[in-house]
Design a protein around this motif. Structure first.
Motif, PDB file in Angstrom:
ATOM      1  N   THR A 127     -35.296 -12.962   4.156  1.00  0.00           N
ATOM      2  CA  THR A 127     -34.554 -12.859   2.901  1.00  0.00           C
ATOM      3  C   THR A 127     -35.492 -12.597   1.724  1.00  0.00           C
ATOM      4  O   THR A 127     -35.060 -12.547   0.588  1.00  0.00           O
ATOM      5  CB  THR A 127     -33.754 -14.141   2.621  1.00  0.00           C
ATOM      6  N   ASP A 141     -25.123 -17.506   4.278  1.00  0.00           N
ATOM      7  CA  ASP A 141     -25.917 -16.804   3.275  1.00  0.00           C
ATOM      8  C   ASP A 141     -25.401 -16.989   1.856  1.00  0.00           C
ATOM      9  O   ASP A 141     -25.944 -16.402   0.929  1.00  0.00           O
ATOM     10  CB  ASP A 141     -25.939 -15.302   3.592  1.00  0.00           C
ATOM     11  N   ARG A 196     -32.197  -6.833   4.346  1.00  0.00           N
ATOM     12  CA  ARG A 196     -32.753  -7.987   5.063  1.00  0.00           C
ATOM     13  C   ARG A 196     -34.124  -7.616   5.628  1.00  0.00           C
ATOM     14  O   ARG A 196     -34.263  -7.193   6.772  1.00  0.00           O
ATOM     15  CB  ARG A 196     -31.813  -8.386   6.192  1.00  0.00           C
ATOM     16  N   TYR A 253     -34.558 -11.997  -2.344  1.00  0.00           N
ATOM     17  CA  TYR A 253     -34.973 -12.916  -3.405  1.00  0.00           C
ATOM     18  C   TYR A 253     -35.777 -12.186  -4.462  1.00  0.00           C
ATOM     19  O   TYR A 253     -35.639 -12.439  -5.663  1.00  0.00           O
ATOM     20  CB  TYR A 253     -35.786 -14.081  -2.826  1.00  0.00           C
ATOM     21  N   ARG A 289     -39.301 -17.948   3.284  1.00  0.00           N
ATOM     22  CA  ARG A 289     -38.119 -17.154   3.029  1.00  0.00           C
ATOM     23  C   ARG A 289     -37.720 -16.276   4.199  1.00  0.00           C
ATOM     24  O   ARG A 289     -36.566 -15.880   4.311  1.00  0.00           O
ATOM     25  CB  ARG A 289     -38.379 -16.251   1.827  1.00  0.00           C
ATOM     26  N   TYR A 313     -25.374  -7.181   5.485  1.00  0.00           N
ATOM     27  CA  TYR A 313     -26.440  -8.170   5.332  1.00  0.00           C
ATOM     28  C   TYR A 313     -26.329  -9.295   6.355  1.00  0.00           C
ATOM     29  O   TYR A 313     -27.294 -10.009   6.605  1.00  0.00           O
ATOM     30  CB  TYR A 313     -26.372  -8.744   3.915  1.00  0.00           C
TER      31      TYR A 313
END
Lengths: 370, 398
Positions: free
Chosen positions: B173, A163, B131, B177, B170, A255
């Motif tokens: 994510t 990531d 997320r 972003y 994407r 995350y």
């Protein structure tokens, strides 16, 4: 009651890492943006100097702890005053770490558990560990916890690799500048500087001479891991988003998601932190008991455990809002007073005066040097 | 000694039975919240819709023709998310649990009004994750989308997320972003879009058969710096956007050539933007796009096993891709004048000194910037056949 060189290393490593991860990453990024890692490098260098001085002072009188040798160096009254200054720091910091513990655990894990339940559990554990094991018990505990912490952090770094985006920490230096970077290094430095607690520990070592090297190594190692975590947080979220987070190191661990399979491993971060905070509390707790006993000339330091336990529990219950209390403590006491006085000023003063006295003393009669 | 030993063992054993904690939440006390839809309510209200799993239907394996619903949707109105949740809880017998929430939909009207002062709760609470995949519902509301079922996925809200991932976008994510872009000066945020469509084209399209309605990914929604939605790009343009951003995972380039056409599936895509500032503060960008992949279709007489023919196919595909990407950039410059590609961030990173004066009026500067595109494609695998098996040898020799 003796600790070995290796144990001192693990004690200090564990002592530094957890809390650094939790409370220094955010403030450093808030000030220095994507250059926070430079702040950490500066903090590490300055922190090493603090440890160097603290170790030098302790080695002047390798058989005496800070509370004792400050009286030997500066005389009874001035020395006792210095002892009191440090005891104030240790008593209050225990209360504050306990507040932090309650706040963090409630925020991330147990939202309906009352604050006092968490604090009391941890405090009882610390009391038990200190009472039964003393500094030796703490040393052995950190020998177990330290490697676990390193292993967990390395695992986390491996998991987050996919990531990371290097572009997030560019441009270097032009968004922040020298002043913000220095400001950003204050909070990390004020936590690394806590390593002055070795002035209490070195006198309890088998071979005090090892203390300096081991303490420096521990400091560099833990601040390296914390800097790595800072860079990871920055590379995942970018500087602007990270600056608004309270616990960026924790957020990037949350995350992590590997193939939709390894997810929600924030509990590892909590584990690392709790282990580290346990050691930190124990070291301060031990220092507070042992130091008070030496100051008041009480022979059995264990008798003071209950005094310290009750005081720190009361201190941990005073503030109204935990976040504000901790932030006030850090910004109104820790950085402006504890950092320049307790971590830099006094050790430096003791070192200078102590070496002069020792040199003069040696000229007159070598027996006086203790 | 031994009695002490036994005593301590008993103490240790008792830990197994006495441990517990305040925050025990049984699964049967939770409503597993899978997806949220945000819409405009009345006046300045918002309306929040949630899709919740019905646990008993998730467990049954004997699905088949059984049309029992596996989810239900609830919605309520309120001033902000938490206010709405309080109004919504009166309809829920269990406490809503957001730990499994994967997707968030914004109704089109809601997105147009702006997201700036609405989404804080999505990052503040400890049980929600950054997320998350987010979508704008093109020409519809979040509520409508959450009421659709999808034949392949049991919790249907996840269908859009999976479609999104399959397309090489994407995925989960998307929210991060969006947040990063919303906090940066040199890039404008974009959110992927979905729309409600029919699963089959053609005559069935008009039939009012609800089981025929499905969610489909429909490009990307463009936001200005006030986080208000201003327009859309279609699916192909979205892919170009992602390619330039460097986050595209796969792309098929189909190019007509000679007597047929070829398709390349690109799997390893990358991009590099090189800014150049001339003396009179004119900005030039060169976008270098690269891609590696497999030849999937070759309806021509060209023989990809021959180096010169392979080169021909590559060059031709590059030309087509370059033309399309440039078209997309021009469209964004002309129609929206918003730097969704992050050219500004590139200037910020590569020329930080100049950026300080440029950033105040960046959108205008971007709209007038001179942007050129270079594409470099490489075919790594050509498959089992040389030229197509459907054309005669006499045609090949030509």
């Amino acid at each position: 009651m003796r600790i070995s060189g290796i144990q001192l290393f693990w004690i200090l490593f564990t002592f530094n890492t957890g809390n650094m991860l939790l409370i220094t990453v955010g403030p450093a990024i808030l000030e220095a943006k994507q250059d926070a890692w430079i702040s950490f490098i500066i903090a590490t260098i300055l922190g090493s100097i603090i440890v160097f001085v603290a170790a030098k002072v302790s080695l002047l009188y390798p058989k005496h702890s800070l509370i004792e040798f400050s009286q030997l160096i500066l005389g009874k009254w001035l020395g006792s005053l210095i002892g009191i200054i440090y005891l104030v720091q240790w008593f209050t910091v225990i209360g504050n770490i306990l507040i932090e513990l309650g706040d963090f655990t409630i925020t991330v894990l147990l939202s309906r558990t009352p604050n006092w339940a968490l604090i009391l559990t941890m405090l009882l554990l610390v009391v038990y560990g200190t009472y039964v094991g003393g500094i030796e018990g703490i040393g052995r505990c950190s020998e177990v916890f330290g490697p676990i912490i390193i292993l967990m952090l390395v695992l986390i770094f491996i998991f987050i690799i996919s990531d990371l985006d290097v572009r997030n920490i560019l441009p270097v230096f032009s968004d922040s500048g020298l002043l913000p970077i220095m400001k950003g290094s204050l909070t990390p430095l004020s936590l690394l500087g806590e390593s002055v607690v070795i002035t209490m520990l070195i006198s309890l070592m088998d071979e005090p001479k090892q203390g300096q090297g081991r303490a420096l190594l521990a400091l560099v190692m833990s601040s390296f891991l914390v800097s790595a975590a800072t860079v990871c947080a920055l590379m995942v979220f970018g500087p602007n988003v990270t600056a608004k987070m309270r616990f960026p190191a924790f957020d990037f661990i949350r995350y992590i998601s590997i193939m939709d399979f390894i997810q929600n491993i924030e509990i590892i971060a909590v584990l690392v932190w709790i282990l580290s905070v346990f050691i930190k509390l124990s070291v301060y707790f031990f220092s507070a008991c042992y130091g008070t006993a030496q100051l008041l000339k009480v022979k059995e330091w264990r008798k003071l455990i209950w005094l310290v336990a009750v005081t720190s529990f009361i201190l941990s219950q005073i503030g109204e809002n935990p976040t504000i209390t901790v932030s006030n403590y850090i910004h109104k006491y820790w950085i402006p007073y504890a950092l320049p006085i307790n971590m830099i000023g006094i050790p430096l003063l003791l070192w200078i005066v102590g070496s002069i006295r020792k040199r003069n003393g040696r000229k007159k009669s070598p027996d006086l040097s203790l | 000694m031994s009695s002490k030993c036994i005593f301590s063992y008993v103490l240790c054993l008792s830990l197994l039975f006495t441990s517990g904690c305040w925050d025990r939440k049984e699964l049967s006390d939770l409503a597993l919240w899978l997806a949220t839809g945000w819409d405009v309510g009345e006046e300045d209200n918002i309306q929040v819709t949630g899709q919740i799993i019905i646990p008993s239907s998730m467990q049954s394996q004997n699905g088949g023709g059984n049309m029992g619903k596996e989810f239900f949707t609830v919605s309520a109105k309120g001033g902000n998310l938490q206010d709405t949740m309080q109004n919504l809880q009166v309809k829920l017998s269990r406490q809503a649990f957001f730990g499994q929430r994967r997707v968030v939909y914004f109704g089109e009207e809601f997105a147009k009004l702006g997201l700036k002062d609405k989404l804080d709760a999505n990052t503040r609470q400890h049980d929600v994750s950054i997320r998350t995949d987010i979508f704008v519902v093109k020409g519809g509301t979040g509520k409508e989308v959450l009421n659709l079922s999808y034949p392949l996925e049991k919790p249907p809200a996840v269908a859009a997320l999976k479609e999104h991932k399959e397309l090489g976008g994407r995925g989960d994510t998307a929210f991060l972003y969006f947040l990063i872009a919303a906090n940066s000066e040199g890039i404008r945020p974009t959110i992927p879009a979905v729309e409600i469509g029919k699963s089959q084209n053609g005559e069935n399209e008009n039939k009012e058969d609800p089981s025929n309605s499905i969610i489909r990914v429909a490009g990307v929604a463009i936001f200005d710096h006030e986080l208000k939605m201003v327009g859309y790009l279609n699916n192909q343009e979205n892919k170009h956007l992602l390619w330039i951003l460097g986050i595209l995972k796969n792309l098929t380039v189909t190019a007509p050539i000679k007597d047929g056409n070829t398709s390349i599936l690109l799997k390893r895509l990358d991009s590099k933007i090189i800014p150049k500032i001339t003396k009179n503060n004119q900005i030039k960008f060169t976008v270098e796009l690269t891609g590696e992949g497999d030849l999937l279709e070759n309806n021509t007489v060209l023989d990809p096993a021959k180096p010169e023919d392979l080169k021909l196919i590559e060059n031709n595909s590059e030309k087509v891709a370059k033309k399309q990407v440039l078209q997309t950039i021009k469209k964004v410059q002309k129609e929206y004048g918003l730097d969704i590609f992050g050219f500004g961030e590139v200037v910020h990173k590569k020329k930080p000194q100049q950026w300080k004066s440029l950033k105040t009026n960046w959108d205008n500067t971007f709209a007038e910037a001179d942007i050129s595109v270079k594409v470099n494609l490489k075919i790594k695998q050509i498959g089992f056949t040389r030229s197509t098996l459907l054309k005669k040898e006499s045609e090949i020799i030509k």
